[in-house]
Write a protein that holds these residues in place. Structure first.
Motif, PDB file in Angstrom:
ATOM      1  N   GLU A  35       0.835  -1.207   0.000  1.00  0.00           N
ATOM      2  CA  GLU A  35       0.000   0.000   0.000  1.00  0.00           C
ATOM      3  C   GLU A  35       0.869   1.257   0.000  1.00  0.00           C
ATOM      4  N   GLN A  36       1.954   1.227   0.775  1.00  0.00           N
ATOM      5  CA  GLN A  36       2.849   2.391   0.810  1.00  0.00           C
ATOM      6  C   GLN A  36       3.537   2.593  -0.532  1.00  0.00           C
ATOM      7  N   ILE A  37       3.935   1.506  -1.167  1.00  0.00           N
ATOM      8  CA  ILE A  37       4.593   1.596  -2.478  1.00  0.00           C
ATOM      9  C   ILE A  37       3.631   2.151  -3.517  1.00  0.00           C
ATOM     10  N   GLN A  38       2.395   1.674  -3.479  1.00  0.00           N
ATOM     11  CA  GLN A  38       1.415   2.147  -4.454  1.00  0.00           C
ATOM     12  C   GLN A  38       1.136   3.636  -4.276  1.00  0.00           C
ATOM     13  N   GLU A  39       1.086   4.075  -3.021  1.00  0.00           N
ATOM     14  CA  GLU A  39       0.791   5.484  -2.751  1.00  0.00           C
ATOM     15  C   GLU A  39       1.991   6.384  -3.020  1.00  0.00           C
ATOM     16  N   LYS A  40       3.179   5.968  -2.597  1.00  0.00           N
ATOM     17  CA  LYS A  40       4.364   6.839  -2.641  1.00  0.00           C
ATOM     18  C   LYS A  40       5.153   6.714  -3.941  1.00  0.00           C
ATOM     19  N   GLN A  41       5.089   5.561  -4.601  1.00  0.00           N
ATOM     20  CA  GLN A  41       5.801   5.324  -5.860  1.00  0.00           C
ATOM     21  C   GLN A  41       7.297   5.705  -5.771  1.00  0.00           C
ATOM     22  N   PRO A  42       8.054   5.067  -4.874  1.00  0.00           N
ATOM     23  CA  PRO A  42       9.477   5.393  -4.751  1.00  0.00           C
ATOM     24  C   PRO A  42      10.271   4.880  -5.950  1.00  0.00           C
ATOM     25  N   ASN A  43      11.468   5.420  -6.111  1.00  0.00           N
ATOM     26  CA  ASN A  43      12.366   4.924  -7.162  1.00  0.00           C
ATOM     27  C   ASN A  43      12.917   3.548  -6.819  1.00  0.00           C
ATOM     28  N   ALA A  44      13.093   3.280  -5.527  1.00  0.00           N
ATOM     29  CA  ALA A  44      13.727   2.026  -5.129  1.00  0.00           C
ATOM     30  C   ALA A  44      13.254   1.583  -3.754  1.00  0.00           C
ATOM     31  N   LEU A  45      13.371   0.284  -3.535  1.00  0.00           N
ATOM     32  CA  LEU A  45      13.141  -0.335  -2.231  1.00  0.00           C
ATOM     33  C   LEU A  45      14.418  -1.071  -1.862  1.00  0.00           C
ATOM     34  N   PHE A  46      15.003  -0.739  -0.713  1.00  0.00           N
ATOM     35  CA  PHE A  46      16.222  -1.391  -0.240  1.00  0.00           C
ATOM     36  C   PHE A  46      15.883  -2.319   0.926  1.00  0.00           C
ATOM     37  N   ILE A  47      16.317  -3.571   0.831  1.00  0.00           N
ATOM     38  CA  ILE A  47      16.135  -4.559   1.899  1.00  0.00           C
ATOM     39  C   ILE A  47      17.529  -4.953   2.371  1.00  0.00           C
ATOM     40  N   ALA A  48      17.922  -4.458   3.559  1.00  0.00           N
ATOM     41  CA  ALA A  48      19.315  -4.540   3.992  1.00  0.00           C
ATOM     42  C   ALA A  48      19.638  -5.813   4.779  1.00  0.00           C
ATOM     43  N   GLY A  49      19.269  -6.951   4.228  1.00  0.00           N
ATOM     44  CA  GLY A  49      19.728  -8.220   4.773  1.00  0.00           C
ATOM     45  C   GLY A  49      18.781  -8.885   5.748  1.00  0.00           C
ATOM     46  N   ASP A  50      19.086 -10.169   6.044  1.00  0.00           N
ATOM     47  CA  ASP A  50      18.235 -11.039   6.845  1.00  0.00           C
ATOM     48  C   ASP A  50      16.819 -11.048   6.283  1.00  0.00           C
ATOM     49  N   ILE A  51      16.759 -11.316   4.997  1.00  0.00           N
ATOM     50  CA  ILE A  51      15.469 -11.448   4.322  1.00  0.00           C
ATOM     51  C   ILE A  51      14.729 -12.652   4.892  1.00  0.00           C
ATOM     52  N   PHE A  52      15.470 -13.740   5.026  1.00  0.00           N
ATOM     53  CA  PHE A  52      14.916 -14.960   5.605  1.00  0.00           C
ATOM     54  C   PHE A  52      15.495 -15.172   6.999  1.00  0.00           C
ATOM     55  N   ASP A  53      14.854 -16.057   7.773  1.00  0.00           N
ATOM     56  CA  ASP A  53      15.303 -16.318   9.139  1.00  0.00           C
ATOM     57  C   ASP A  53      16.381 -17.392   9.201  1.00  0.00           C
ATOM     58  N   VAL A  54      16.406 -18.275   8.203  1.00  0.00           N
ATOM     59  CA  VAL A  54      17.400 -19.350   8.173  1.00  0.00           C
ATOM     60  C   VAL A  54      17.974 -19.453   6.773  1.00  0.00           C
ATOM     61  N   ILE A  55      19.139 -20.112   6.661  1.00  0.00           N
ATOM     62  CA  ILE A  55      19.825 -20.189   5.373  1.00  0.00           C
ATOM     63  C   ILE A  55      19.085 -21.087   4.379  1.00  0.00           C
ATOM     64  N   ASN A  56      18.255 -21.982   4.887  1.00  0.00           N
ATOM     65  CA  ASN A  56      17.487 -22.872   4.009  1.00  0.00           C
ATOM     66  C   ASN A  56      16.001 -22.659   4.290  1.00  0.00           C
ATOM     67  N   PRO A  57      15.429 -21.539   3.848  1.00  0.00           N
ATOM     68  CA  PRO A  57      14.054 -21.185   4.224  1.00  0.00           C
ATOM     69  C   PRO A  57      13.019 -22.118   3.615  1.00  0.00           C
ATOM     70  N   ALA A  58      11.908 -22.229   4.310  1.00  0.00           N
ATOM     71  CA  ALA A  58      10.796 -23.052   3.821  1.00  0.00           C
ATOM     72  C   ALA A  58      10.245 -22.461   2.530  1.00  0.00           C
ATOM     73  N   SER A  59       9.601 -23.315   1.755  1.00  0.00           N
ATOM     74  CA  SER A  59       9.036 -22.867   0.479  1.00  0.00           C
ATOM     75  C   SER A  59       7.998 -21.778   0.692  1.00  0.00           C
ATOM     76  N   SER A  60       7.275 -21.830   1.815  1.00  0.00           N
ATOM     77  CA  SER A  60       6.255 -20.810   2.079  1.00  0.00           C
ATOM     78  C   SER A  60       6.897 -19.438   2.280  1.00  0.00           C
ATOM     79  N   ALA A  61       8.072 -19.394   2.923  1.00  0.00           N
ATOM     80  CA  ALA A  61       8.771 -18.122   3.123  1.00  0.00           C
ATOM     81  C   ALA A  61       9.288 -17.580   1.799  1.00  0.00           C
ATOM     82  N   GLN A  62       9.834 -18.445   0.961  1.00  0.00           N
ATOM     83  CA  GLN A  62      10.315 -18.010  -0.348  1.00  0.00           C
ATOM     84  C   GLN A  62       9.147 -17.526  -1.216  1.00  0.00           C
TER      85      GLN A  62
END
Length: 416
Positions: A35-62
């Motif tokens: 919703e924030q992306i749709q409203e604000k329309q930024p040039n970029a979204l930065f995700i600074a690590g620890d996207i997943f909780d474990v190195i071999n994430p479950a298929s549902s997390a991916q």
């Protein structure tokens, strides 16, 4: 022209909280972020690590991540999404799906690589950010979690991890300076523990080259903004432009009071110095509450009766509850049953009951906490070290943690 982006980190998709999955809470956060992306329309979204909780994430997390990227691209087709690996992620895994990410205008930088001449591959770490007219308006210097084996041994300046980290920053920033023009901003995204950062009890320790925290002196003054990941509390580090965005949901009870947020950043390289950087906080609604009750048994039951009432049908939407009670006598054998009978039905998830032993006046003044949480490798090491008759030694503990991280890295490389 100004660059406009969102800074977030430490999603920990796939996390289990005392054996309860957080999929619903993450889904609520991702829907809100869309919703924030749709409203604000930024040039970029930065995700600074620890996207997943474990190195071999479950298929549902991916699936959550890739569905989010597809949805974000559909509502903001010009927006770039740039991710780096954290210490919880497998850098190789998040890079494997590069062709898929490219379809959603997304990119993941997971590892530090070398070119054919055994030199740092800086091209992969310098990512241009474009405006809607496909003009470069900024450069992002991407530094995933730095593992010793990836950055040492390049030359005489990289014989140990600390020197290698400094050399990597110097080389990357120097190359960025060569590429940028006066109307382009420089953003550095890193997953690291910086000196002065405030931690919670849910962050896995990062130890690199026997030093846990890095200095902000690594960041040249030419950097307009440093987007950090790893620490879960939103905070600045020594300077207003060096920021941890924090995690989007509380990952432990120690984070109950955190104001989880996404940082909205605008940089105009050609504005006056005091107007060059504009920062805003987009507060994330908390979809599931955490309650921590402390006190004597009488006080605990009084607080339990004062909790919000009402039924919540879906288990994944029920609030979490932790109880820590103090007593100088053994508790009743049916304590848990009494607590559960006091709580309204179908409203709370009772995760933990912890007793703090309160000694009598004629006993030792120190309190000891009895907790049945499973031991961690570092706590087991400290217990064995003590049982062998050795005194606490910080350097030995750091060496052990370094070996533990290297062993984990080896396991990541063996993942299919």
């Amino acid at each position: 022209m100004a660059v406009h982006f969102f800074h977030t980190s430490d999603w920990h998709l796939g996390q289990f909280f005392h054996n309860h999955d957080r999929e619903y809470e993450h889904a609520q956060f991702l829907d809100w972020l869309l919703e924030q992306i749709q409203e604000k329309q930024p040039n970029a979204l930065f995700i600074a690590g620890d996207i997943f909780d474990v190195i071999n994430p479950a298929s549902s997390a991916q699936r959550q991540l890739y569905q989010f990227l597809a949805d974000a691209h559909a509502i903001a087709p010009h927006m770039q999404t740039l991710m780096i690996a954290g210490n919880h992620d497998s850098g190789y895994r998040i890079e494997q799906v590069e062709p898929l990410l490219a379809k959603f205008k997304a990119k993941a930088v997971g590892v530090i690589q070398r070119n054919a001449d055994n030199q740092l591959d800086l091209d992969r770490l310098l990512v241009p950010i474009y405006d809607a007219e496909n003009k470069v308006i900024a450069w992002c210097l991407t530094l995933p979690f730095l593992r010793t084996a990836e950055i040492t041994g390049l030359n005489e300046q990289t014989q140990n991890a600390q020197n290698a980290i400094a050399y990597l920053h110097q080389q990357l920033i120097a190359e960025a300076k060569r590429r940028k023009t006066e109307d382009q901003a420089l953003i550095l995204m890193s997953h690291a523990h910086m000196q002065g950062g405030e931690t919670s009890d849910s962050e896995r320790p990062i130890i690199i080259g026997h030093e846990e925290a890095l200095s902000t002196a690594l960041f040249d003054d030419v950097i307009d903004y440093v987007a950090l990941g790893h620490l879960h509390k939103p905070q600045k580090v020594q300077h207003p432009h060096i920021r941890y965005s924090g995690s989007p949901i509380p990952l432990s009870f120690s984070e109950i009071q955190y104001k989880h947020q996404v940082l909205e950043v605008k940089i105009d390289p050609q504005a006056a110095p005091e107007q060059r950087l504009q920062l805003g906080s987009l507060l994330i609604p908390r979809s599931v509450q955490l309650h921590r009750i402390r006190g004597s048994l009488d006080e605990v039951f009084q607080q339990l009766k004062a909790l919000p009432q009402g039924t919540v049908e879906r288990i994944c939407q029920r609030d979490y509850l932790e109880i820590e009670y103090s007593t100088d006598v053994p508790p009743p054998v049916d304590l848990r049953q009494q607590i559960e009978q006091t709580l309204p039905e179908q409203r709370y998830r009772l995760l933990r009951i912890c007793r703090v032993y309160t000694p009598q006046e004629d006993q030792a003044a120190d309190q000891s906490k009895i907790d049945l949480a499973p031991p961690t490798p570092d706590s087991l090491f400290k217990q064995l070290w003590s049982k062998m008759g050795y005194q606490p030694d910080a350097s030995v503990e750091r060496d052990f943690m370094q070996l533990l991280i290297e062993a984990q890295h080896s396991l990541e490389q063996e993942q299919p």
